[in-house]
Write a protein that holds these residues in place. Structure first.
Motif, mmCIF file in Angstrom:
data_model
loop_
_atom_site.group_PDB
_atom_site.id
_atom_site.type_symbol
_atom_site.label_atom_id
_atom_site.label_comp_id
_atom_site.label_asym_id
_atom_site.label_seq_id
_atom_site.Cartn_x
_atom_site.Cartn_y
_atom_site.Cartn_z
ATOM 1 N N MET A 166 33.278 24.408 36.883
ATOM 2 C CA MET A 166 34.589 24.692 36.295
ATOM 3 C C MET A 166 35.220 25.883 37.015
ATOM 4 N N VAL A 167 36.457 25.699 37.472
ATOM 5 C CA VAL A 167 37.208 26.755 38.157
ATOM 6 C C VAL A 167 38.353 27.187 37.244
ATOM 7 N N LEU A 168 38.382 28.475 36.890
ATOM 8 C CA LEU A 168 39.438 29.019 36.040
ATOM 9 C C LEU A 168 40.299 29.961 36.879
ATOM 10 N N GLU A 169 41.586 29.660 36.975
ATOM 11 C CA GLU A 169 42.522 30.518 37.702
ATOM 12 C C GLU A 169 43.267 31.422 36.714
ATOM 13 N N VAL A 170 43.240 32.724 36.993
ATOM 14 C CA VAL A 170 43.922 33.698 36.145
ATOM 15 C C VAL A 170 44.964 34.440 36.979
ATOM 16 N N MET A 171 45.790 35.245 36.323
ATOM 17 C CA MET A 171 46.826 35.981 37.026
ATOM 18 C C MET A 171 46.231 37.144 37.822
ATOM 19 N N GLY A 172 47.010 37.642 38.771
ATOM 20 C CA GLY A 172 46.582 38.733 39.639
ATOM 21 C C GLY A 172 47.112 38.509 41.043
ATOM 22 N N ARG A 173 48.356 38.954 41.282
ATOM 23 C CA ARG A 173 49.004 38.719 42.576
ATOM 24 C C ARG A 173 48.345 39.529 43.689
ATOM 25 N N HIS A 174 48.248 40.833 43.474
ATOM 26 C CA HIS A 174 47.699 41.720 44.499
ATOM 27 C C HIS A 174 46.351 42.316 44.108
ATOM 28 N N ALA A 175 46.042 42.305 42.827
ATOM 29 C CA ALA A 175 44.834 42.960 42.334
ATOM 30 C C ALA A 175 44.099 42.031 41.368
ATOM 31 N N GLY A 176 42.771 42.064 41.431
ATOM 32 C CA GLY A 176 41.970 41.116 40.662
ATOM 33 C C GLY A 176 41.348 41.674 39.412
ATOM 34 N N TRP A 177 42.021 42.596 38.740
ATOM 35 C CA TRP A 177 41.426 43.240 37.559
ATOM 36 C C TRP A 177 41.131 42.248 36.436
ATOM 37 N N ILE A 178 42.048 41.337 36.143
ATOM 38 C CA ILE A 178 41.804 40.368 35.060
ATOM 39 C C ILE A 178 40.619 39.485 35.416
ATOM 40 N N ALA A 179 40.582 38.995 36.641
ATOM 41 C CA ALA A 179 39.476 38.142 37.066
ATOM 42 C C ALA A 179 38.146 38.890 36.986
ATOM 43 N N MET A 180 38.139 40.160 37.403
ATOM 44 C CA MET A 180 36.903 40.934 37.381
ATOM 45 C C MET A 180 36.394 41.135 35.959
ATOM 46 N N ASP A 252 43.476 24.783 42.013
ATOM 47 C CA ASP A 252 43.593 23.357 42.323
ATOM 48 C C ASP A 252 43.282 23.068 43.784
ATOM 49 N N ILE A 253 43.445 24.059 44.651
ATOM 50 C CA ILE A 253 43.074 23.901 46.054
ATOM 51 C C ILE A 253 41.556 23.981 46.206
ATOM 52 N N LEU A 254 40.944 24.957 45.517
ATOM 53 C CA LEU A 254 39.503 25.178 45.663
ATOM 54 C C LEU A 254 38.666 24.054 45.062
ATOM 55 N N ALA A 255 39.072 23.541 43.896
ATOM 56 C CA ALA A 255 38.227 22.575 43.179
ATOM 57 C C ALA A 255 37.855 21.359 44.030
ATOM 58 N N PRO A 256 38.816 20.647 44.651
ATOM 59 C CA PRO A 256 38.418 19.480 45.462
ATOM 60 C C PRO A 256 37.624 19.865 46.707
ATOM 61 N N LEU A 257 37.882 21.066 47.254
ATOM 62 C CA LEU A 257 37.101 21.511 48.414
ATOM 63 C C LEU A 257 35.643 21.743 48.022
ATOM 64 N N ILE A 258 35.438 22.358 46.861
ATOM 65 C CA ILE A 258 34.068 22.587 46.379
ATOM 66 C C ILE A 258 33.371 21.256 46.117
ATOM 67 N N GLU A 259 34.086 20.337 45.477
ATOM 68 C CA GLU A 259 33.488 19.037 45.167
ATOM 69 C C GLU A 259 33.135 18.277 46.451
ATOM 70 N N GLU A 260 34.032 18.335 47.437
ATOM 71 C CA GLU A 260 33.780 17.630 48.696
ATOM 72 C C GLU A 260 32.568 18.205 49.429
ATOM 73 N N ARG A 261 32.458 19.533 49.435
ATOM 74 C CA ARG A 261 31.368 20.182 50.174
ATOM 75 C C ARG A 261 30.020 20.068 49.454
ATOM 76 N N THR A 262 30.032 20.087 48.133
ATOM 77 C CA THR A 262 28.774 20.176 47.381
ATOM 78 C C THR A 262 28.371 18.882 46.700
ATOM 79 N N GLY A 263 29.329 17.978 46.493
ATOM 80 C CA GLY A 263 29.037 16.764 45.744
ATOM 81 C C GLY A 263 28.998 16.980 44.245
ATOM 82 N N ILE A 264 29.319 18.198 43.792
ATOM 83 C CA ILE A 264 29.321 18.526 42.362
ATOM 84 C C ILE A 264 30.714 18.273 41.795
#
Length: 343
Positions: A166-180, A252-264
């Motif tokens: 599961m990939v969750l995208e959160v806000m953070g244009r220049h800084a990743g405080w919410i994600a962290m 949405d960009i990362l999810a299919p790339l991860i699935e393609e590379r890992t088969g998960i």
């Protein structure tokens, strides 16, 4: 009785109403101040659209999300009606001695420019991204983190049920405080932030190691994250009012790339504006109230050109110049400490 104006500008944020209430109650009870609110941010200041902020008008609003004054991304120099002369005329007509601007970097930059052009201004920092250098924390950040953490917890249960990534995208244009903060709180297996590009190979290695332990991988990514080969953060939604790319969609960009590379099997969720809505946490209500009371004291002292800020547990005053154009990034030491636990 001295009269002052208050406006909320830029994106909305939980805790704005607590600031308004704190300023009005402190001003009325301690300093004999009277307040009017400019509606719709700087637009109300330019076009003389106001609301009288009495004690009864702010009763019980600290727990409400959004802002009772409304907001916009209209700047005070909007053509053909804006500019310092027009704004000075509005303030003179209303008998307002100065203005409290509540907002983020763009709002503070506009307030600083107005101050340099002779309009008395003070400021209160606001951003859910927590990326203003001049203050340790901004109100709205705590609420955004709580919402993102709850979303991550919910994604973990459905991911575990299907053994999906599961990939969750959160806000953070220049800084990743919410994600962290949300990632650490939710026990995410990978946290991706703008300050620290990671390769797709590395991300997939973490994801596979989690699946090999018979766990469902959870990836949290800030909207401003870039893979090493990306020149800019992902955007396909045009420009905002400040001619900046509207971010969103890296998940949405990362999810299919991860699935393609890992088969998960991998699914992406973009939290978006849900992070900015709803009622503020207790921390944001308290911080907003303290900021509001402190800015009333600044007005009483006539300390123009200052913004209130949180340093440790104390509320201090800093010049606008300390707040404008200085992004507070996640320290790499903080990120690397969390990174050691990824996978």
């Amino acid at each position: 009785m001295a009269r002052y104006g208050i406006l909320t500008s830029g994106g909305d944020c939980p805790g704005l109403n607590a600031v308004i209430r704190g300023a009005v109650l402190e001003g009325n009870a301690v300093h004999g101040q009277e307040f009017v609110g400019f509606l719709g941010g700087y637009r109300g200041l330019v076009y003389n659209e106001v609301k009288l902020l009495t004690r009864s008008a702010v009763r019980g609003i600290s727990g409400r999300g959004g802002t009772i004054l409304g907001t916009s991304r209209v700047g005070p120099y909007v053509e053909p009606d804006g500019g310092p002369d027009a704004i000075k005329a509005v303030l003179e007509e209303l008998e307002v001695e100065g203005v409290v601007a509540i907002g983020g970097d763009g709002t503070m930059a506009a307030a600083n420019r107005l101050m340099e052009d002779g309009v008395p201004m003070v400021g209160v920092p606001k951003t859910i991204d927590n990326d203003l250098e001049a203050t340790d924390y901004t109100f709205g950040f705590s609420t955004a983190v709580e919402i993102a953490t709850e979303a991550a917890d919910r994604l973990r249960t459905t991911g575990d049920s299907h053994m999906r990534c599961m990939v969750l995208e959160v806000m953070g244009r220049h800084a990743g405080w919410i994600a962290m903060y949300a990632g650490i709180a939710a026990g995410a297996h990978t946290i991706l932030i703008p300050e620290a590009p990671e390769s797709l190979e590395q991300i997939c290695e973490w994801v596979v190691s989690v699946k090999d332990r018979r766990r469902a991988p959870l990836v949290i990514v800030a909207e401003g994250f870039t893979l090493p080969e990306m020149a800019d953060a992902f955007s396909d939604r045009g420009l905002d009012e400040f001619n900046r790319p509207r971010l969103g969609g890296i998940g949405d960009i990362l999810a299919p790339l991860i699935e393609e590379r890992t088969g998960i099997t991998t699914r992406a969720t973009t939290l978006g504006h849900i992070q900015r809505g709803g009622v503020p946490t207790a921390f944001d209500r308290v911080l907003g109230t303290r900021f509001g009371q402190a800015i009333s004291d600044v007005l009483a002292d006539g300390d123009w050109g200052k913004m209130v800020a949180l340093r440790g547990t104390e509320i201090v005053r800093v010049p606008f110049s300390d707040a404008v154009g200085h992004t507070k990034n996640v320290p790499l030491g903080f990120y690397n400490g969390a990174r050691a636990l990824f996978g």
